[in-house]
Design a protein around this motif. Structure first.
Motif, mmCIF file in Angstrom:
data_model
loop_
_atom_site.group_PDB
_atom_site.id
_atom_site.type_symbol
_atom_site.label_atom_id
_atom_site.label_comp_id
_atom_site.label_asym_id
_atom_site.label_seq_id
_atom_site.Cartn_x
_atom_site.Cartn_y
_atom_site.Cartn_z
ATOM 1 N N GLU A 133 0.836 -1.206 0.000
ATOM 2 C CA GLU A 133 0.000 0.000 0.000
ATOM 3 C C GLU A 133 0.870 1.255 0.000
ATOM 4 O O GLU A 133 0.647 2.184 -0.791
ATOM 5 N N LYS A 134 1.858 1.301 0.889
ATOM 6 C CA LYS A 134 2.734 2.474 0.974
ATOM 7 C C LYS A 134 3.542 2.651 -0.318
ATOM 8 O O LYS A 134 3.785 3.782 -0.750
ATOM 9 N N LEU A 135 3.932 1.539 -0.923
ATOM 10 C CA LEU A 135 4.676 1.620 -2.171
ATOM 11 C C LEU A 135 3.815 2.216 -3.285
ATOM 12 O O LEU A 135 4.271 3.083 -4.028
ATOM 13 N N PRO A 143 8.759 1.931 -12.816
ATOM 14 C CA PRO A 143 9.721 0.829 -13.017
ATOM 15 C C PRO A 143 10.412 0.424 -11.712
ATOM 16 O O PRO A 143 10.625 -0.751 -11.445
ATOM 17 N N ASP A 144 10.731 1.431 -10.869
ATOM 18 C CA ASP A 144 11.369 1.136 -9.576
ATOM 19 C C ASP A 144 10.381 0.461 -8.638
ATOM 20 O O ASP A 144 10.742 -0.419 -7.849
ATOM 21 N N ILE A 148 10.851 -3.054 -6.564
ATOM 22 C CA ILE A 148 10.651 -3.099 -5.108
ATOM 23 C C ILE A 148 9.561 -4.107 -4.773
ATOM 24 O O ILE A 148 9.677 -4.875 -3.819
ATOM 25 N N GLN A 149 8.492 -4.134 -5.562
ATOM 26 C CA GLN A 149 7.397 -5.090 -5.366
ATOM 27 C C GLN A 149 7.925 -6.525 -5.468
ATOM 28 O O GLN A 149 7.567 -7.384 -4.669
#
Length: 164
Positions: A133-135, A143-144, A148-149
């Motif tokens: 959620e925060k991401l 793309p980043d 990270i996901q």
């Protein structure tokens, strides 16, 4: 009563080298020296000497005097049953070892090989959902966010992953 068993002749020397007494009847066993001669005052670090057949002298250092009071009703007089170590043996090391271990797969192996297998269930507690959620709410470029996901998903145990 112990007299017949005390078949060795010993010498006794105080720790500071004074007050040597020879001709003490006693018995030396593994880690112990027993004598009925209570005229000597045995204290820690005093020494008993035993001459063995080949002329060598064994020296024993007193660790615990082990005085035993007389038991007249049993026909036993006072005696010393001293705990000793040979002078050429190192002193015993402290045997207190404290291990504080915690965690899901915590263990202690001392001089051994660990062949055990553990399975630890990790509770998600919504932490990975919160990270996702925060991401998605962040200003991180798309793309980043994808990389990270992927990293977040790599940390989630297979049994805790949500399938779409």
């Amino acid at each position: 009563m112990l007299g017949e068993a005390l078949n060795e002749t010993l010498s006794f020397v105080k720790a500071d080298g004074t007050n040597r007494k020879d001709g003490i009847k006693g018995l030396v066993t593994s880690g112990k020296v027993m004598t009925e001669d209570t005229s000597i005052q045995v204290e820690p670090n005093d020494r008993f000497l035993r001459e063995i057949g080949n002329g060598l002298v064994e020296e024993y250092i007193v660790e615990d005097p082990g005085y035993r009071a007389a038991m007249p009703s049993m026909g036993v007089g006072a005696f010393y049953n001293s705990k000793v170590r040979r002078s050429d043996a190192p002193p015993a090391s402290p045997s207190t070892i404290i291990n504080n271990v915690q965690g899901a797969n915590a263990r202690v192996n001392i001089n051994s090989v660990d062949n055990s297998q553990n399975l630890a269930a990790v509770a998600d507690d919504g932490i990975f959902d919160l990270l996702r959620e925060k991401l998605s709410e962040s200003d991180v470029p798309k793309p980043d966010q994808a990389s990270i996901q992927t990293a977040i998903e790599g940390w989630i145990p297979a049994e805790c992953r949500m399938t779409p």
